[in-house]
Design a protein around this motif. Structure first.
Motif, PDB file in Angstrom:
ATOM      1  N   ASN A 228      15.636   6.838   6.002  1.00  0.00           N
ATOM      2  CA  ASN A 228      14.704   6.445   4.934  1.00  0.00           C
ATOM      3  C   ASN A 228      15.417   6.497   3.588  1.00  0.00           C
ATOM      4  O   ASN A 228      15.842   7.566   3.154  1.00  0.00           O
ATOM      5  CB  ASN A 228      13.504   7.390   4.916  1.00  0.00           C
ATOM      6  CG  ASN A 228      12.409   6.924   3.973  1.00  0.00           C
ATOM      7  OD1 ASN A 228      12.632   6.098   3.098  1.00  0.00           O
ATOM      8  ND2 ASN A 228      11.227   7.476   4.141  1.00  0.00           N
ATOM      9  N   GLU A 275       4.397  14.368  11.857  1.00  0.00           N
ATOM     10  CA  GLU A 275       4.749  13.300  10.930  1.00  0.00           C
ATOM     11  C   GLU A 275       5.567  12.219  11.628  1.00  0.00           C
ATOM     12  O   GLU A 275       5.345  11.021  11.433  1.00  0.00           O
ATOM     13  CB  GLU A 275       5.530  13.860   9.739  1.00  0.00           C
ATOM     14  CG  GLU A 275       5.990  12.817   8.723  1.00  0.00           C
ATOM     15  CD  GLU A 275       4.841  12.089   8.019  1.00  0.00           C
ATOM     16  OE1 GLU A 275       5.104  11.035   7.411  1.00  0.00           O
ATOM     17  OE2 GLU A 275       3.692  12.566   8.069  1.00  0.00           O
ATOM     18  N   LEU A 279       4.486   8.192  12.055  1.00  0.00           N
ATOM     19  CA  LEU A 279       5.322   7.059  11.661  1.00  0.00           C
ATOM     20  C   LEU A 279       5.570   6.128  12.846  1.00  0.00           C
ATOM     21  O   LEU A 279       5.501   4.898  12.724  1.00  0.00           O
ATOM     22  CB  LEU A 279       6.660   7.551  11.101  1.00  0.00           C
ATOM     23  CG  LEU A 279       6.625   8.370   9.811  1.00  0.00           C
ATOM     24  CD1 LEU A 279       8.012   8.920   9.496  1.00  0.00           C
ATOM     25  CD2 LEU A 279       6.106   7.539   8.655  1.00  0.00           C
ATOM     26  N   PRO A 313       1.278   3.355   1.233  1.00  0.00           N
ATOM     27  CA  PRO A 313       2.421   4.273   1.068  1.00  0.00           C
ATOM     28  C   PRO A 313       3.734   3.742   1.650  1.00  0.00           C
ATOM     29  O   PRO A 313       4.806   4.224   1.277  1.00  0.00           O
ATOM     30  CB  PRO A 313       1.963   5.537   1.817  1.00  0.00           C
ATOM     31  CG  PRO A 313       0.477   5.466   1.807  1.00  0.00           C
ATOM     32  CD  PRO A 313       0.160   4.006   1.924  1.00  0.00           C
ATOM     33  N   TYR A 314       3.651   2.746   2.545  1.00  0.00           N
ATOM     34  CA  TYR A 314       4.853   2.233   3.220  1.00  0.00           C
ATOM     35  C   TYR A 314       5.235   0.834   2.750  1.00  0.00           C
ATOM     36  O   TYR A 314       6.206   0.252   3.260  1.00  0.00           O
ATOM     37  CB  TYR A 314       4.624   2.236   4.732  1.00  0.00           C
ATOM     38  CG  TYR A 314       4.083   3.552   5.239  1.00  0.00           C
ATOM     39  CD1 TYR A 314       4.896   4.678   5.314  1.00  0.00           C
ATOM     40  CD2 TYR A 314       2.739   3.679   5.586  1.00  0.00           C
ATOM     41  CE1 TYR A 314       4.394   5.895   5.749  1.00  0.00           C
ATOM     42  CE2 TYR A 314       2.230   4.888   6.023  1.00  0.00           C
ATOM     43  CZ  TYR A 314       3.054   5.997   6.094  1.00  0.00           C
ATOM     44  OH  TYR A 314       2.553   7.205   6.517  1.00  0.00           O
ATOM     45  N   GLU A 365       7.814   6.118   4.199  1.00  0.00           N
ATOM     46  CA  GLU A 365       7.223   6.243   2.865  1.00  0.00           C
ATOM     47  C   GLU A 365       8.313   6.321   1.798  1.00  0.00           C
ATOM     48  O   GLU A 365       9.373   6.921   2.027  1.00  0.00           O
ATOM     49  CB  GLU A 365       6.344   7.489   2.811  1.00  0.00           C
ATOM     50  CG  GLU A 365       5.460   7.582   1.590  1.00  0.00           C
ATOM     51  CD  GLU A 365       4.418   8.686   1.720  1.00  0.00           C
ATOM     52  OE1 GLU A 365       3.671   8.882   0.744  1.00  0.00           O
ATOM     53  OE2 GLU A 365       4.365   9.333   2.780  1.00  0.00           O
ATOM     54  N   ARG A 366       8.074   5.720   0.651  1.00  0.00           N
ATOM     55  CA  ARG A 366       9.033   5.799  -0.454  1.00  0.00           C
ATOM     56  C   ARG A 366       9.230   7.259  -0.816  1.00  0.00           C
ATOM     57  O   ARG A 366       8.277   7.975  -1.115  1.00  0.00           O
ATOM     58  CB  ARG A 366       8.520   5.014  -1.651  1.00  0.00           C
ATOM     59  CG  ARG A 366       9.531   4.899  -2.783  1.00  0.00           C
ATOM     60  CD  ARG A 366       8.984   4.030  -3.903  1.00  0.00           C
ATOM     61  NE  ARG A 366      10.006   3.717  -4.889  1.00  0.00           N
ATOM     62  CZ  ARG A 366       9.791   2.968  -5.966  1.00  0.00           C
ATOM     63  NH1 ARG A 366       8.574   2.438  -6.173  1.00  0.00           N
ATOM     64  NH2 ARG A 366      10.775   2.717  -6.818  1.00  0.00           N
ATOM     65  N   GLY A 368      10.142   9.424   1.306  1.00  0.00           N
ATOM     66  CA  GLY A 368       9.833  10.222   2.477  1.00  0.00           C
ATOM     67  C   GLY A 368      11.072  10.794   3.135  1.00  0.00           C
ATOM     68  O   GLY A 368      12.205  10.390   2.862  1.00  0.00           O
TER      69      GLY A 368
END
Length: 398
Positions: A228, A275, A279, A313-314, A365-366, A368
């Protein structure tokens, strides 16, 4: 694994592909196409020689006539490589006028090159012929135009030719996918905490090469925090137990076909965290929602408008496209996401039977900790889409 592809299948794929090229030339009123892209040369002539090297060294090319010969201009002393290939009517010595091969003699060599191309066009198509060109340096193109040739952008013609697959092509592609899945399984079995990303990625290359594959276009494998944002290539980073490891094969296998598949696991194959599970479930949902939409006759625009809505969020880290074509490599079309992406770079068209597409997802997520990259290669049939890859998902994560 035993290669199941017969000589008859290979010959049928060759004949179909050359006919597709000629149909595009006739539709565009072009007498011939000059090919430099080694993937396009492979498609039209089924010849292969130093594929990656010739991507950046213009040292071999082909001239394919709509109603005339197929002439291959080959690298020094390489004519013997194509014995038994019935598509080729003539092999000539390529004239290299790139700086690597010609140095200060570029202009001299380019004139020799252009004179030979012009003479062949006059011989087989007459004066004032329209010549499609997939790519070439500007000096040579100017010389061709100065001789009265009308030049046509040819890469789009080749993309259109490559778009629809034959039954024989699909057999070749299925073998490449089987080889790729052998490599994925080898990575799965060899993967362990304490090994580097590069060590893991090497197993995919190993299985590809030993089964007659050719190269891998990227090195998109990452672990832990390097997942990420996406697009980081494999490194010497040592993978730790419980981290996500995700990859995108981009594998050019036997006969030059592409297997483009993405999966994700945990390092050590331990149970995912809550989590990681979330995802993965979102990426899986995106891929399968969009697969369910694919069918012959749906327009690019309609598909994109009905595609899975990426949660806010993604959004920032979304993948570069929703789906893209695939054959000898990634191909037309590449469908942009709805909204701003579509407005800036989207284009319409129609999904057709016997196209092969890759359905994409990246969920991270930014800012994340980790992200998940998934991708499935599918065939468009009259009833919808059919997965070409049978490699399993992490069903116990869903």
């Amino acid at each position: 694994m035993r290669n199941p592809v017969s000589t008859q299948t290979l010959e049928a794929a060759r004949a179909y592909r050359l006919q597709r090229v000629r149909e595009q030339l006739l539709a565009a009123d072009c007498a011939a196409i000059l090919l430099y892209d080694p993937v396009n040369i492979r498609y039209a002539t089924d010849t292969s020689n130093m594929q990656v090297w010739t991507l950046h060294n213009f040292a071999r090319y082909a001239l394919v006539f709509a109603t005339g010969p197929v002439i291959l201009f080959e690298f020094h002393n390489c004519e013997h490589l194509h014995e038994g290939n019935g598509l080729i009517d003539e092999i000539r010595h390529a004239v290299s006028w790139s700086y690597f091969g010609a140095g200060s003699r570029i202009s001299e060599k380019a004139k020799v090159w252009a004179a030979e191309i012009v003479e062949l066009l006059r011989q087989h198509a007459g004066e004032g012929a329209r010549l499609a060109v997939d790519k070439a340096d500007f000096e040579g193109l100017e010389l061709l135009q100065a001789q009265g040739l009308t030049l046509v952008e040819g890469h789009s013609l080749m993309e259109e030719a490559r778009r629809i697959k034959s039954a024989a092509e699909l057999e070749l592609m299925r073998w490449t996918i089987a080889v790729c899945e052998k490599g994925i399984q080898r990575m799965h079995d060899e993967q362990r905490p304490g090994m580097s990303e590069n060590q893991l990625w090497a197993w995919l290359h190993y299985e590809n090469i030993r089964h007659g594959g050719e190269w891998i276009e990227t090195r998109l494998l990452a672990s832990g925090p390097r997942t990420n944002p996406w697009m980081q290539e494999s490194s010497e980073r040592v993978m730790q137990q419980g981290e996500i490891v995700s990859f995108d094969t981009d594998l050019i296998g036997p006969y030059g076909y592409c297997a483009d598949i993405s999966r994700a696991w945990t390092v050590g194959h331990v149970a995912p965290t809550a989590e990681q599970r979330k995802l993965y479930a979102l990426a899986f949902e995106q891929v399968h929602h969009n697969m369910d939409l694919l069918r012959p006759g749906i327009s690019h625009r309609e598909f994109v408008q009905r595609a899975w809505d990426i949660p806010q969020p993604y959004q920032h880290n979304r993948y570069c496209c929703v789906v893209h074509g695939v054959g000898l490599a990634d191909e037309y079309p590449a469908l942009a996401h709805k909204g701003a992406d579509w407005d800036s770079s989207g284009y319409d068209g129609v999904i057709e039977e016997n196209m092969v597409l890759c359905v994409e997802s990246y969920i991270g997520e930014r800012g994340g900790k980790e992200g998940i990259k998934l991708e499935q290669q599918v065939l468009i049939t009259r009833d919808g889409c059919q997965p070409l890859s049978q490699y399993p998902w992490q069903d116990d994560w869903l």
